[in-house]
Every structure is written in structure tokens, then in C-alpha cells.
Design a protein around this motif. Structure first.
Motif, PDB file in Angstrom:
ATOM      1  N   GLN A  15       8.575  -8.291  -5.792  1.00  0.00           N
ATOM      2  CA  GLN A  15       9.855  -7.654  -5.508  1.00  0.00           C
ATOM      3  C   GLN A  15       9.648  -6.577  -4.452  1.00  0.00           C
ATOM      4  O   GLN A  15       8.766  -5.731  -4.591  1.00  0.00           O
ATOM      5  N   ASP A  22       9.324   0.065  -1.531  1.00  0.00           N
ATOM      6  CA  ASP A  22       8.696  -0.039  -2.841  1.00  0.00           C
ATOM      7  C   ASP A  22       8.396  -1.504  -3.114  1.00  0.00           C
ATOM      8  O   ASP A  22       9.166  -2.400  -2.720  1.00  0.00           O
ATOM      9  N   GLU A  47       6.701  -4.298  -6.147  1.00  0.00           N
ATOM     10  CA  GLU A  47       6.183  -4.631  -7.470  1.00  0.00           C
ATOM     11  C   GLU A  47       5.720  -6.078  -7.441  1.00  0.00           C
ATOM     12  O   GLU A  47       6.414  -6.947  -6.915  1.00  0.00           O
ATOM     13  N   THR A  91       3.561  -9.161  -9.836  1.00  0.00           N
ATOM     14  CA  THR A  91       2.865  -9.665 -11.018  1.00  0.00           C
ATOM     15  C   THR A  91       2.424 -11.089 -10.714  1.00  0.00           C
ATOM     16  O   THR A  91       3.109 -11.824  -9.986  1.00  0.00           O
ATOM     17  N   ARG A 107       2.215  -1.881  -8.699  1.00  0.00           N
ATOM     18  CA  ARG A 107       3.374  -1.126  -8.230  1.00  0.00           C
ATOM     19  C   ARG A 107       2.926  -0.195  -7.117  1.00  0.00           C
ATOM     20  O   ARG A 107       1.933   0.526  -7.272  1.00  0.00           O
ATOM     21  N   ARG A 116       4.131   2.037  -3.207  1.00  0.00           N
ATOM     22  CA  ARG A 116       5.125   2.576  -2.276  1.00  0.00           C
ATOM     23  C   ARG A 116       4.436   2.802  -0.943  1.00  0.00           C
ATOM     24  O   ARG A 116       3.301   3.287  -0.900  1.00  0.00           O
ATOM     25  N   ARG A 136       0.588   3.029  -6.947  1.00  0.00           N
ATOM     26  CA  ARG A 136       0.950   3.882  -8.075  1.00  0.00           C
ATOM     27  C   ARG A 136       0.283   3.380  -9.355  1.00  0.00           C
ATOM     28  O   ARG A 136      -0.095   4.167 -10.214  1.00  0.00           O
ATOM     29  N   ARG A 137       0.134   2.063  -9.466  1.00  0.00           N
ATOM     30  CA  ARG A 137      -0.591   1.505 -10.591  1.00  0.00           C
ATOM     31  C   ARG A 137      -1.014   0.078 -10.277  1.00  0.00           C
ATOM     32  O   ARG A 137      -0.217  -0.744  -9.840  1.00  0.00           O
ATOM     33  N   SER A 178      -5.554   3.211  -9.057  1.00  0.00           N
ATOM     34  CA  SER A 178      -4.499   3.891  -8.318  1.00  0.00           C
ATOM     35  C   SER A 178      -5.115   4.562  -7.100  1.00  0.00           C
ATOM     36  O   SER A 178      -6.325   4.812  -7.055  1.00  0.00           O
TER      37      SER A 178
END
Length: 373
Positions: free
Chosen positions: A137, A146, A148, A150, A166, A168, A177-178, A191
Motif C-alpha cells: 500500500q 507512506d 506498508e 506484507t 512500514r 515513510r 518505522r518497523r 528500524s
């Protein structure tokens, strides 16, 4: 039907066009309506030949096919469905999204990409990388977005795992971020920033738990956890520089308790080991030095005050130290060994002193001196 021609090919010059291996067809059917907005609902099929001549890992012929459905209205483009499948493989891609502000310097993108049975090379029986399923996404503009993700990931040198990310970023970097992965029977989290412009660089912290090395090498069982920090960059002139700080490694390996720490730096082809410490129930090994493709310069020490933790039935105090020099192709070992009150079952050695010099080349000197009391 289509066939690209070289830039210097004159129109109608069929002989020159035939020298270009890439060719294909595009078939479209469906509906386009431009009464108020531009609506489209199309199916396509585009068999293409000659791909192997462009990229060796591609098959010579691929046949993508799918659906394109969406709307263009008031400087915005909505893609309700853009799908792609290959007749030559099980690969499947599906994209939905919306592009707004096409009349502005920074259009906004909102898109979701889903995939299944992706691999590289596309038609290989033993692909280097595979992903059985996944979803990405993306929201934002090139200057601020941003992301994301998986999906699954596996390959010849990649243990099978499920990953989630995740982040940015902008046109030059992304801040993770993770990062989370489930692999090797355990979990990995990470991270930190990753940069690709003006040159690649990273500064990451990684944590692992429940890692089973037997899933990489069946003969090496255990359960490990670790915490490490790594940073580095690839400079256009000086090349690769990187640092690794293994803050802790704990767990069991081959049924032995293990604790470890390490710090190292890489500059080009030279690896500098500032610290390497291994500990198993008080028995400790340490090393430091440098290594490169041409030379070795390592110093090491071993202290085993509790040898029974390593060899059942053993007792006493055993110490050793030495150096490894030479090169990776022809290492030289210089070692000194001492033992006090050594015993294994019924074998007892009150004192032991030994010195060893050896190499791997046929003309290297082999010297061993040994005294016991």
C-alpha cells in the motif's frame, strides 16, 4: 503488431527492423465512454517475443494478459482494476488506486498492489527469489509518502519467511518505522533510515529472538536471540564502508549455553575486528585484528576454567593464545597452550605447556614443542 526499430532506421527499412529481436502484438477489447468522464473497461493480451535478447534471465516469449478498468475525471485518474497474469507462469498482479491533483506539481497517489506466485527468474525451475503472496500500500506524493508491505519471501540464499514493513520516505530516503519478519522459527524486528540518494546508506537496529540455526544447517541446533546495530554507506569514490555492533547474542548452540559480543568495521575489502567475545559457562574466547583478501593479522586468546561445561568429565584449567597471520589462502598459526591439573576420566596431566607453529602450504614450517609434568 509492433516491432521497435533502431534510432537510425529509416521508415520502411524492413531489413534494419528485422535486426531488432523484440517484437509483439497488442489486442484490446472492451468499452470506452467519454460522455461526461472518460470511463474505460478493457481486456488486453500482449504476446511478446525476443525478451531473452534483452535480459538473459527472461524467457524468450511472454504473454501478459489482464483487465484495465477505471475513470478519468477532473484531473484525477481512478484505477478500479489493473490486473496482469502470464500464460507462461503462475504469476498474478492486481493494482487498484487513485491519482489526484494531476494539474499540480505534486500529484497525490493512493494505490494497493497485490501479487501471488512471483519469482525471479520468471520461468526458472529453481528461482533465486520467490514470493507466494503479498500486498503493498502506497499513499502520498514522491516528495512525501507512506508505505506498508506484507508478504512472503524465500530463495536460494534467503530462508523462507513472512515479512511486514512500514515506512515513510521521499525521493531520496525511507525511514523504516518497523520491519518485522517471521523466519528460522523465530522473529526479527528492525528500524532505522535507508538512503539511496545521493548515495546508498543505512543506519539500522535489528533484534532477533527464537532463531533456530538448524533451519540453515541441520547439524547446528540451538535457539538464539540477538541485538545489533549496523550502519554504512557506498561512496562513489571510496566504495563500501560499514560497521557492525553485535551488542549481545544469547541462547544455546549445539546444546551449549552461549553469550557473544562483537564490533567490526569494513572499509573496502579490509575488515577490522575491534572485539569478538564468546562465552560458554565461564569458558571464554576472544579475538581482534584485521583481515582482507590479501592478508590476515588476528590475535586470539582462550580461557577454559570450566572445561567440563564443554567436555563432560573434564576438569582443570586450560588457556591458550596466539596469532593467525598470512593470507586467507595460506594462513599461518602461532599458538601457545598451558594447562594445570587437567583430567579427563582416568587420564590426568598435572601441567601442560605447548607451542605450535603451522601453515597450510606444503613448504610451511611445522614446529611443535610439548612438555608435561
Amino acid at each position: 503488431h509492433w516491432r521497435p526499430a533502431p534510432a537510425d532506421t529509416a521508415p520502411g527499412d524492413d531489413a534494419a527492423a528485422k535486426a531488432v529481436p523484440l517484437s509483439g502484438e497488442l489486442a484490446l477489447q472492451g468499452r470506452i465512454d467519454w460522455s461526461e468522464s472518460i470511463d474505460f473497461d478493457l481486456e488486453y493480451r500482449a504476446p511478446t517475443a525476443g525478451l531473452e535478447g534483452l535480459v538473459a534471465e527472461l524467457p524468450d516469449r511472454l504473454t501478459p494478459a489482464g483487465q484495465l478498468r477505471g475513470r478519468y475525471l477532473e484531473e484525477s485518474l481512478q484505477i478500479a482494476q489493473l490486473s496482469l497474469a502470464l500464460e507462461e507462469s503462475a504469476l498474478s498482479l492486481s493494482l487498484q488506486g487513485k491519482l489526484t491533483g494531476l494539474d499540480t506539481p505534486e500529484p497525490h497517489i493512493g494505490a494497493t498492489l497485490q501479487w501471488s506466485q512471483v519469482q525471479w527468474p520468471l520461468a526458472a525451475d529453481l528461482p533465486e527469489v520467490t514470493s507466494s503472496r503479498g500486498e503493498l500500500q502506497f499513499t502520498g506524493a514522491p516528495e512525501a509518502w507512506d508505505l506498508e508491505l506484507t508478504g512472503t519471501l524465500a530463495g536460494g540464499d534467503i530462508p523462507p519467511g513472512e515479512w511486514a514493513l512500514r515506512g515513510r520516505g521521499d525521493t531520496g530516503q525511507m525511514h523504516l518505522r518497523r520491519l518485522q519478519g517471521r523466519l528460522l522459527g523465530g522473529e526479527l524486528e528492525g528500524s532505522g533510515p535507508v538512503t539511496w540518494a545521493p548515495s546508498p546508506a543505512w543506519d539500522l537496529r535489528l533484534l532477533g529472538s527464537g532463531i533456530d540455526p538448524a533451519q540453515l544447517a541441520a547439524d547446528i541446533s540451538g535457539t538464539l536471540a540477538f541485538a545489533l546495530h549496523t550502519s554504512g554507506a557506498i561512496h562513489p569514490e571510496s566504495g563500501l564502508t560499514a560497521s557492525l555492533d553485535l551488542e549481545q547474542l544469547t541462547g544455546t548452540l549445539l546444546d551449549y549455553p552461549l553469550a557473544a559480543r562483537a564490533r567490526a568495521n569494513l572499509a573496502g575489502e579490509r575488515l577490522a575486528i575491534d572485539q569478538l567475545l564468546l562465552d560458554s559457562q565461564g569458558n571464554r574466547f576472544s579475538a581482534s585484528g584485521s583481515a582482507s583478501a590479501a592478508s590476515l593479522d588476528l590475535a586470539w586468546t582462550l580461557s577454559a576454567p570450566a572445561p567440563d561445561a564443554l567436555i563432560p568429565g573434564a576438569s582443570g584449567l586450560f588457556t591458550a593464545s596466539g596469532e593467525v597471520t598470512g593470507s586467507p589462502q595460506a594462513p599461518l598459526l602461532d599458538a601457545q597452550l598451558q594447562g594445570t591439573e587437567l583430567q579427563l576420566d582416568t587420564l590426568r596431566v598435572p601441567t601442560l605447556n605447548a607451542a605450535l607453529q603451522a601453515g597450510t602450504k606444503a613448504d610451511d614450517r611445522l614446529a611443535l614443542s610439548l612438555s608435561t609434568g
